[in-house]
Design a protein around this motif. Structure first.
Motif, mmCIF file in Angstrom:
data_model
loop_
_atom_site.group_PDB
_atom_site.id
_atom_site.type_symbol
_atom_site.label_atom_id
_atom_site.label_comp_id
_atom_site.label_asym_id
_atom_site.label_seq_id
_atom_site.Cartn_x
_atom_site.Cartn_y
_atom_site.Cartn_z
ATOM 1 N N ASP A 1 0.827 -1.209 0.000
ATOM 2 C CA ASP A 1 0.000 0.000 0.000
ATOM 3 C C ASP A 1 0.858 1.254 0.000
ATOM 4 O OD1 ASP A 1 -2.328 -1.425 -0.095
ATOM 5 O OD2 ASP A 1 -2.774 -1.276 2.048
ATOM 6 N N HIS B 1 -9.904 1.160 1.340
ATOM 7 C CA HIS B 1 -8.868 1.992 1.956
ATOM 8 C C HIS B 1 -9.495 3.233 2.576
ATOM 9 C CE1 HIS B 1 -6.724 -0.447 -1.063
ATOM 10 N NE2 HIS B 1 -5.703 -0.394 -0.225
ATOM 11 N N PHE C 1 -8.074 7.041 2.714
ATOM 12 C CA PHE C 1 -7.067 7.246 1.672
ATOM 13 C C PHE C 1 -7.226 8.628 1.058
ATOM 14 C CE2 PHE C 1 -4.810 6.629 -2.291
ATOM 15 C CZ PHE C 1 -3.782 5.758 -1.941
#
Length: 430
Positions: free
Chosen positions: A134, A373, A376
């Motif tokens: 990530d 996510h 994010f």
């Protein structure tokens, strides 16, 4: 081989053993002595007789790669290898119609970026990079400067894979190999002067494990310049003067660079880069989207064992060829599974978004990523790079998602940042 023949009673007796092996209908496999001695031999043969018969049945095709012992590497073409090469040609050869997802411009760039990042990350992890996927992907998407050597290694690999796509129609030259090594290794070596330079005399290296056991002693530094010239001639199809299957040539190129170990560090990454150059150069365009490092990294022992088997059994490269054919087949399977999974995710997301008018494929891809996510942060630049669109197109995409309440728009200095809300799933139509 001479010792085996002598102990078997001469050539006539050895040929009788070969006929007995052929009549035994042994299941197709290609065993090294270290493996064969642990299997039950065919009826009427002991292990040593079985091994001699196997060796006699292998018809060598010489290669221009010379081993450190002065003998040429060679390979043979057992049915197992021919079958694997045929299947790869059928699934990924130049005339194969690629899946729609990698030929349609609307999705091609996104899948290409994903595959380049996957190969860059796993190839670096094989060489010791310690960064999460990530974090590495966020760095590449945002254009952020690497924070440490691991991130620099990953970014270098990513840029190298992009460069290979640009170079695929050019012949390989020693200078091009040095340039690729510099791109792969710059900023990651103990001695920065080693980037893009062959090992100089006095910097001899060995390949060893964590306990100091030496597995391979590469050729001396003084031989490397001439060996690199031969490697490039081989890569360009100038030698040998017989037909070699393109995959055999590409896999041998991978092995050759790793065997010569011409650089102080970064040899594995450069070897895999040359494999990709060879595949794209020979028309296997689907390999823009296939990661072999991700497969190798999950079975490092098999990769290393095939290298050792080839070097320890009279320079028989067939072991390495067979192992890499399996890696490539798994890489192709992984690509198709990935495309099917992404198509399913997009379809499911589209069903949830039927009540939202006018979302394009880029916005759907972002939302799919955002759902996994929470928190994010997207920028215009990261969205632009991810999908290969103009700055204005990327800005318009993000502003529409913010207007729908699916992203939170914030001002950081002079740039807009679009964040994933914690309750994104609840904000989507049910």
């Amino acid at each position: 081989m001479e010792e085996l023949l002598a102990r078997s009673g001469g050539l006539e007796q050895a040929l009788a053993l070969l006929n007995r092996l052929a009549a035994a209908a042994v299941p197709e496999r290609y065993l090294h002595w270290d493996e064969l001695r642990h299997h039950q031999p065919p009826e009427g043969l002991n292990h040593e007789q079985w091994w001699l018969a196997e060796k006699l049945s292998r018809r060598p095709i010489p290669l221009p790669l010379q081993g450190s012992d002065g003998k040429a590497f060679w390979f043979c073409q057992p049915p197992l290898l021919l079958q694997g090469l045929h299947e790869i040609d059928r699934q990924a050869g130049g005339g194969v119609v690629a899946p729609d997802a990698v030929t349609t411009r609307s999705t091609r760039d996104r899948h290409l970026l994903s595959s380049l990042m996957e190969e860059a990350i796993t190839s670096s992890q094989m060489e010791g990079a310690a960064t999460t996927r990530d974090v590495a992907k966020a760095m590449i998407r945002s254009g952020r400067v690497p924070r440490d050597r691991s991130e620099r290694m990953i970014l270098n690999n990513f840029l190298t894979m992009q460069r290979i796509r640009e170079l695929k129609d050019q012949p390989l030259s020693p200078q091009l190999v040095l340039d690729l090594h510099r791109l792969v290794s710059e900023g990651t070596l103990d001695d920065p002067a080693d980037a893009g330079q062959l090992r100089p005399p006095g910097k001899e290296v060995v390949v060893e494990d964590a306990y100091g056991t030496v597995f391979h002693v590469p050729p001396a530094a003084g031989e490397l310049e001439q060996r690199l010239v031969l490697l490039c001639r081989f890569a360009n199809g100038e030698i040998p003067a017989v037909f070699l299957h393109p995959l055999v040539r590409a896999i041998t190129l991978h092995f050759w660079l790793a065997y010569d170990h011409p650089f102080c560090d970064g040899n594995g990454r450069t070897a895999r880069a040359l494999f990709y150059w060879a595949m794209l150069h020979q028309g296997y365009r689907l390999f823009e989207f296939i990661s072999i490092s991700s497969v190798i990294n999950k079975a490092r022992g098999q990769y290393e064992r095939s290298f050792l088997f080839s070097e320890s059994d009279d320079n028989d490269l067939t072991y390495f060829l067979l192992a890499q054919v399996k890696v490539i087949q798994q890489g192709i399977s992984n690509l198709h599974a990935y495309l099917e999974r992404k198509a399913g995710e997009v379809g499911a997301l589209q069903l949830r978004l039927e009540g939202v008018d006018g979302l394009n494929h880029r916005q759907l891809a972002l939302l799919r990523h955002a759902l996994r996510h929470c928190g994010f942060r997207y920028t215009v630049l990261s969205h632009q790079r991810c999908h290969g669109v103009s700055n204005q197109t990327a800005r318009t995409d993000l502003q529409k998602l913010a207007a729908l309440g699916l992203l939170l728009r914030r001002q950081e200095g002079r740039r807009d940042v679009f964040c994933v809300p914690e309750d994104l799933a609840a904000r989507l139509p049910s």
